[in-house]
Design a protein around this motif. Sequence first.
Motif, mmCIF file in Angstrom:
data_model
loop_
_atom_site.group_PDB
_atom_site.id
_atom_site.type_symbol
_atom_site.label_atom_id
_atom_site.label_comp_id
_atom_site.label_asym_id
_atom_site.label_seq_id
_atom_site.Cartn_x
_atom_site.Cartn_y
_atom_site.Cartn_z
ATOM 1 N N GLU A 97 -11.544 -3.211 15.566
ATOM 2 C CA GLU A 97 -12.739 -2.353 15.456
ATOM 3 C C GLU A 97 -13.806 -3.012 14.602
ATOM 4 O O GLU A 97 -14.987 -3.051 14.974
ATOM 5 C CB GLU A 97 -12.342 -1.046 14.744
ATOM 6 C CG GLU A 97 -12.053 0.101 15.639
ATOM 7 C CD GLU A 97 -11.907 1.385 14.829
ATOM 8 O OE1 GLU A 97 -11.268 1.360 13.750
ATOM 9 O OE2 GLU A 97 -12.435 2.416 15.280
ATOM 10 N N ALA A 135 -11.619 -1.354 22.296
ATOM 11 C CA ALA A 135 -12.790 -1.740 21.497
ATOM 12 C C ALA A 135 -13.999 -1.961 22.409
ATOM 13 O O ALA A 135 -15.127 -1.595 22.055
ATOM 14 C CB ALA A 135 -12.488 -2.997 20.685
ATOM 15 N N TYR A 169 -17.141 0.221 21.581
ATOM 16 C CA TYR A 169 -18.185 -0.469 20.812
ATOM 17 C C TYR A 169 -19.009 -1.473 21.618
ATOM 18 O O TYR A 169 -20.032 -1.931 21.126
ATOM 19 C CB TYR A 169 -17.559 -1.188 19.600
ATOM 20 C CG TYR A 169 -16.791 -0.242 18.721
ATOM 21 C CD1 TYR A 169 -17.448 0.750 17.999
ATOM 22 C CD2 TYR A 169 -15.404 -0.305 18.648
ATOM 23 C CE1 TYR A 169 -16.734 1.657 17.218
ATOM 24 C CE2 TYR A 169 -14.687 0.583 17.873
ATOM 25 C CZ TYR A 169 -15.357 1.563 17.161
ATOM 26 O OH TYR A 169 -14.660 2.462 16.400
#
Length: 399
Positions: free
Chosen positions: A82, A129, A133
């Motif tokens: 992350e 991830a 993101y």
Amino acid sequence: MRILILGGDGYLGWATAMHFSKRGHEVAVVDNFLRRRLHMERGTDSLTPIHSLQERVRVWGELTGKHIATYIGDLQNWQFVEHVFKEFRPETIVHYGQIPSAPYSMIDVHHAVFTHQNNVIGNLHVLFAMRDYAPESHLVKLGTMGEYGTPNIDIEEGYLEIEHKGRKDRLPFPKIPGSMYHLTKVHDSHNIHFTCRIWGLRATDLNQGVVYGIATDESEMDDRLINRFDYDESFGTALNRFCVQAVMGIPLTVYGKGGQTRGYLNIRDTLQCVELATLNPAAKGEFRVFNQFTEQFSVRELALKVQEAGRQLGISVEVAHYENPRVEMEEHYYNAQHTKLLELGLKPHFLSEELVESVINRVNQFKDRVIPDAVVPRIRWKTGDQEKKVEIVQREPGK
Ligand code: USQ
């Protein structure tokens, strides 16, 4: 482009990091030094004296004025993954950060489970991830030709058009992998395909053949940038191993009849392929598969090429057939498609005698570093690590 290279301290990872950095991309590498640690476990090492990642990055900066960022950590640690994605915000993720060894994964239950955990969970973290993101980013994932195994039909690039009971579909090509390690790559392919379908991620699975060679344009700039070169039974691939054996006077370790045929490519072509996939990304929701190799050889053919190159260099090389520690077909049909990367512009470096000679010469330069015991195979597919060397069953008549 911001390019994140997972496994950036490895054989392909470090070469790829320099390649993209030189071309003006913003590069960050992630590594937890697992390969270096697994060598410690096995009592083996890279033939070439590689420098620490920090030193490599420092030297690269000194020579080129370019910065490669580093993140040291484990892809199995979600908080770490992350953090990397939030901070670096990658546009492309080149994922080499896995255990690549078939023999290592076959030692025993612990090594099989560890290889699965490391590879499958690390890859799942990358997919989540990306979703959370970097949903527009493109995953360039190192798969393997070994996912397909050796079926008695032509191998297509990822998908097969099937007609069954009067209905047609385009479905993932059947997978018959040959080791616990190869199985992890099959699991990854399914997980990636699923997340492209469900979350609209974009991904390219590069089903790569066996890579050989040491030199890339960037690694040749300075010996402190040299690539790792593995020759041990776990991490060394066939041609690299044969070149070391030739120099050390060890009869080349052809397993069984030697008709095992695989796709092969020069490390320079790995760099080209990864760059082509990166610059021509998959569409949103697309799970693309490219077969990444340039030529097919049987292991016996490879051994004879090394023997011939040795002859040119004045080294007498013996080719021997050893009891096969693996369970695999030793004579089989093999015809794998590999047109998609060529269509994107790949210009192959085919395996020439000069190339084999140059690898042998480079090995010769570092021959004092060879650990002879590391060359001889021991890990058996049926029974794991027996601490018993695999024996020669037949010698090829000398040339
Ligand atoms: N082989 C020998 N003698 C040796 C080493 C290997 O005869 O000393 C034979 C093996 O039995 C096998 C073939 O050569 O039939 C290839 O073996 P390898 O050790 O060169 O490669 P492999 O175990 O298949 O794995 C390597 C990489 C792996 C990658 C794979 C691509 O380590 O990460 O996924 O190549 S592929 O072979 O297409 O599956």
